[in-house]
Design a protein around this motif. Structure first.
Motif, PDB file in Angstrom:
ATOM      1  N   ARG A   1    -103.531  -6.236  73.365  1.00 19.52           N
ATOM      2  CA  ARG A   1    -103.706  -6.647  71.964  1.00 19.52           C
ATOM      3  C   ARG A   1    -103.127  -5.605  71.026  1.00 19.52           C
ATOM      4  O   ARG A   1    -102.479  -5.926  70.030  1.00 19.52           O
ATOM      5  N   ASN A   2    -103.380  -4.368  71.365  1.00 21.96           N
ATOM      6  CA  ASN A   2    -102.922  -3.283  70.502  1.00 21.96           C
ATOM      7  C   ASN A   2    -101.396  -3.227  70.424  1.00 21.96           C
ATOM      8  O   ASN A   2    -100.826  -3.088  69.348  1.00 21.96           O
TER       9      ASN A   2
ATOM     10  N   TYR B   1    -105.433   3.458  67.222  1.00 24.64           N
ATOM     11  CA  TYR B   1    -105.823   3.132  68.596  1.00 24.64           C
ATOM     12  C   TYR B   1    -104.666   3.254  69.564  1.00 24.64           C
ATOM     13  O   TYR B   1    -104.861   3.344  70.762  1.00 24.64           O
ATOM     14  N   ALA B   2    -103.448   3.259  69.032  1.00 18.70           N
ATOM     15  CA  ALA B   2    -102.282   3.463  69.895  1.00 18.70           C
ATOM     16  C   ALA B   2    -102.010   4.953  70.098  1.00 18.70           C
ATOM     17  O   ALA B   2    -101.134   5.322  70.875  1.00 18.70           O
TER      18      ALA B   2
ATOM     19  N   MET C   1    -107.073   9.114  78.174  1.00 12.96           N
ATOM     20  CA  MET C   1    -107.721  10.139  77.317  1.00 12.96           C
ATOM     21  C   MET C   1    -107.836   9.635  75.875  1.00 12.96           C
ATOM     22  O   MET C   1    -107.000   8.917  75.371  1.00 12.96           O
ATOM     23  N   MET C   2    -108.907  10.064  75.256  1.00 12.30           N
ATOM     24  CA  MET C   2    -109.120   9.750  73.856  1.00 12.30           C
ATOM     25  C   MET C   2    -108.156  10.559  72.993  1.00 12.30           C
ATOM     26  O   MET C   2    -108.052  11.766  73.153  1.00 12.30           O
ATOM     27  N   GLY C   3    -107.407   9.829  72.134  1.00 16.86           N
ATOM     28  CA  GLY C   3    -106.458  10.534  71.282  1.00 16.86           C
ATOM     29  C   GLY C   3    -107.189  11.343  70.221  1.00 16.86           C
ATOM     30  O   GLY C   3    -108.292  10.995  69.818  1.00 16.86           O
ATOM     31  N   ILE C   4    -106.544  12.400  69.775  1.00 17.99           N
ATOM     32  CA  ILE C   4    -107.149  13.252  68.740  1.00 17.99           C
ATOM     33  C   ILE C   4    -107.282  12.452  67.452  1.00 17.99           C
ATOM     34  O   ILE C   4    -108.260  12.580  66.721  1.00 17.99           O
ATOM     35  N   SER C   5    -106.306  11.554  67.229  1.00 12.02           N
ATOM     36  CA  SER C   5    -106.332  10.742  66.009  1.00 12.02           C
ATOM     37  C   SER C   5    -107.566   9.842  66.004  1.00 12.02           C
ATOM     38  O   SER C   5    -108.162   9.585  64.967  1.00 12.02           O
TER      39      SER C   5
ATOM     40  N   ALA D   1    -108.986  -1.519  69.791  1.00 10.41           N
ATOM     41  CA  ALA D   1    -109.963  -0.486  70.120  1.00 10.41           C
ATOM     42  C   ALA D   1    -110.549  -0.775  71.490  1.00 10.41           C
ATOM     43  O   ALA D   1    -110.968  -1.903  71.755  1.00 10.41           O
ATOM     44  N   LYS D   2    -110.543   0.230  72.351  1.00  5.81           N
ATOM     45  CA  LYS D   2    -111.140   0.057  73.681  1.00  5.81           C
ATOM     46  C   LYS D   2    -112.649   0.244  73.560  1.00  5.81           C
ATOM     47  O   LYS D   2    -113.147   0.781  72.565  1.00  5.81           O
TER      48      LYS D   2
END
Lengths: 235, 414
Positions: free
Chosen positions: A86-87, A115-116, B1-5, B326-327
């Motif tokens: 989706r993203n 989210y990307a 990994m979770m992005g810093i943004s 969003a995951k």
């Protein structure tokens, strides 16, 4: 396999359990959508049109059948893989705009890029460019409640465009707008298509659907007809 | 990994959510505010106690032993201690002569409730301590000004006095008492010295005493039923065990104890205060932890509740975010950041409250030396970490529920 095919849906069904009853929202649907098509999915309420949109938009997975999105099997993906599709590949435009009320226009458009994992500078640049393309470059710091309905929908379209998705999926995009503003929005979709985007409209309004080049009608969870529109309306 | 943004996005959302509902945020975090308040106040109090304890040990001397009929620790059975015969001056002298390992042995005797008069002003309940000349070398005999008396002066029962800090301060707040004549229980004494302030909250009495030659002391108060203590200075902490052992053997000799008989004296040392302190610490800890735990418990329930409300309020938003890619863990993260930010906010308020209360207390009681006007910053660090953990804990279930929302359902929510 033809590389032009973006969406390849084969014998897809979707059933829901409503208490003791099983609801067949989609019975058996097969559909192929190619790159740079401008297609409308039509149907009265209760036809399975919304379910169809949710599946095409990877918000939901079918109970049965296969769904290849650019040759990736979406039907068997988990929540996070779907979120990723989706993203990266789908730009949504909703009837009720669905902007975040507390965030500025620019922040709203940036959101998919957050989210990307796109870095801030690039994110802002791209969001600004997307807003520019819908003519809202001077509204970047406004909140949604400071904008008119048509402006809000254009923000939503900018948000859909910002990730350069494979398809733009619009669900009743003019449903909450007056007819004059609706025409403006439809003109924007026409431009998007001319620029090479693949546009999918989901609607029950003939007036909207006549802009599309191909019209798929759904009734009782089946495709009733799938026809080329010989004379798409130009605005 | 979770992005810093994504992390900054979550922090920004959390901040906005708190700003948008200031009153609600404050009320919600009240439990945490109070919890953090108790933790820091407790830490502050214990720090003060530890400081007082260290000072006490230094005042008494880490290498000092004090042989006495009485025990400081209270661990010995009080009744049997009471039945002990006092240590006589002769026994103390004999012991002093026999000791070989100690750097210094100084017998001394005390009289409680002494009365000191100067120009018509009287100070009661001062301890009068008879000491020998070498007492100057013990930590308590440390001079601030003037001199100590000599052995000759002691032998001749000269009437000279060295004042404790508090006594000197009471009569001569802004000048030196040296050379003044004061009356101790009616007798005239010449002030020749003042010792340094040594007392702490635990050993306040140390500053409230005066030192006179032990011969003079015995002339005034007699020796028959009066107990004498022996101060033994080991010289260093390493020698303490050896000196303690010799002290014990010699004390048993001079007390004529048979093998198998129990000691009828106690060798006191600074370590004995540790018992008293550790009991006090335990009480403070117990109360502090209890109150903190209770407040955190209430706080966690409050935060959890408000997070459930927050998740419900923002169902639509969750749907939008999910539609945009969003995951699940991003949504979960967003709410965890929000709940821990809420707790962190509570922690800071609690900390400010503490700082205010600490400064209020210390300015209200400037004389209580262990109540120091300092805010333990390391506790702010600990409090922040704790509150973040508490926040994550409180937000876990609501955040998990938010993360599992079906995007289709969530988008439909009005």
């Amino acid at each position: 396999m033809n590389n032009d095919i973006i969406i390849n849906i084969e014998d897809v069904a979707k059933t829901y359990q409503m208490g003791a009853e099983t609801v067949h929202a989609l019975r058996s649907v097969s559909l192929q959508i190619r790159k740079n098509e401008y297609i409308a999915i039509m149907g009265p309420s209760g036809s399975g049109k919304s379910t169809m949109m949710n599946i095409v938009g990877c918000l939901d997975t079918p109970t049965k059948g296969t769904y290849l999105f650019e040759n990736e099997n979406v039907a068997t993906m988990n929540d996070n893989e779907l979120a990723d599709i989706r993203n990266r590949k789908i730009g949504f435009v909703f009837q009720t705009f669905n902007l975040l009320a507390r965030a500025s226009t620019l922040k709203n458009v940036e959101l998919p890029l957050v989210y990307a994992g796109v870095k801030k500078d690039e994110r802002q640049q791209r969001a600004f460019a997307a807003l520019e393309s819908v003519g809202l470059q001077d509204r970047t710091h406004h909140k949604p409640n400071e904008l008119s309905g048509g402006q809000r929908q254009r923000v939503a379209i900018a948000r859909a465009l910002v990730t350069k998705p494979s398809i733009i999926l619009a669900d009743e995009p003019t449903g909450n707008l007056d007819s004059k503003t609706g025409v403006e929005i439809m003109r924007l979709f026409g431009e998007l298509w001319k620029n090479g985007n693949t546009v999918i409209l989901v609607t029950h309004e003939e007036d909207i659907a006549r802009h599309a080049h191909r019209i798929v009608r759904i009734r009782d969870g089946m495709i009733e007809s799938d026809t080329i529109n010989p004379s798409p309306a130009e605005v | 990994m979770m992005g810093i943004s994504e992390y900054f996005e979550s922090a920004r959302i959390a901040y906005q959510a708190i700003i948008a509902n200031k009153t609600r945020a404050f009320l919600t975090s009240l439990g945490i505010v109070i919890g953090i308040f108790f933790v820091i106040m407790m830490g502050w109090f214990l720090d003060g106690l530890d400081n007082a304890f260290d000072k006490t040990i230094n005042a008494i001397g880490t290498d000092m032993l004090y042989v006495d009929k009485w025990s400081w620790g209270g661990s010995d059975d009080w009744r049997s201690v009471q039945k002990r015969k006092p240590i006589s001056y002769q026994q103390a002298l004999e012991a002093s002569k026999k000791m070989t390992t100690a750097e210094l042995v100084a017998p001394h005797a005390s009289k409680w409730g002494g009365k000191i008069t100067y120009q018509g002003n009287t100070l009661g309940s001062v301890s009068i301590v008879g000491v020998t000349a070498p007492f100057v070398n013990t930590p308590i005999g440390n001079l601030k000004e003037g001199r100590f008396f000599s052995e000759t002066e002691d032998v001749h029962s000269v009437e000279v006095v060295i004042l404790g800090y508090k006594v000197a301060n009471a009569f001569f707040p802004d000048r030196s008492p040296l050379g003044e004549i004061m009356r101790i229980n009616g007798r005239k004494f010449l002030v020749i010295g003042v010792v340094n302030k040594r007392g702490t909250i635990i050993t306040d009495f140390i500053d409230n005493q005066v030192f006179i030659p032990i011969q003079t002391f015995m002339g005034m108060f007699g020796t028959a039923r009066r107990g004498v203590q022996i101060a033994v200075k080991a010289g260093s902490q390493e020698l303490l065990d050896e000196v303690r052992e010799e002290t014990r053997v010699i004390a048993r000799q001079v007390r004529n104890l048979q093998p198998g008989e129990e000691d009828d004296f106690t060798i006191n040392e600074s370590q004995m205060f540790r018992d008293e302190i550790s009991t006090l610490r335990l009480y403070v800890w117990g109360i502090g932890i209890g109150l903190t735990g209770l407040s955190f418990f209430v706080g966690i329930i409050g935060i959890m509740n408000i997070m459930f409300v927050s998740v419900t309020e923002r169902t639509k938003e969750i749907g939008i975010r999910k539609a945009l890619g969003a995951k699940n863990r991003s949504i979960m993260w967003q709410f965890l950041v929000e709940s821990s930010t809420l707790c962190l906010f509570g922690a800071f308020i609690g900390f400010l409250l503490c700082a205010t209360v600490i400064f209020a207390i210390t300015s209200a009681f400037p004389d209580v030396d262990f109540l120091t006007p300092y805010v333990p910053l390391h506790l702010l660090f600990i409090a922040s970490i704790v509150s973040i953990i508490v926040g994550i804990f409180a937000g876990l279930i609501p955040a998990y529920r938010a993360s599992r929302l079906d995007p289709v359902e969530a988008l439909r929510y009005e």
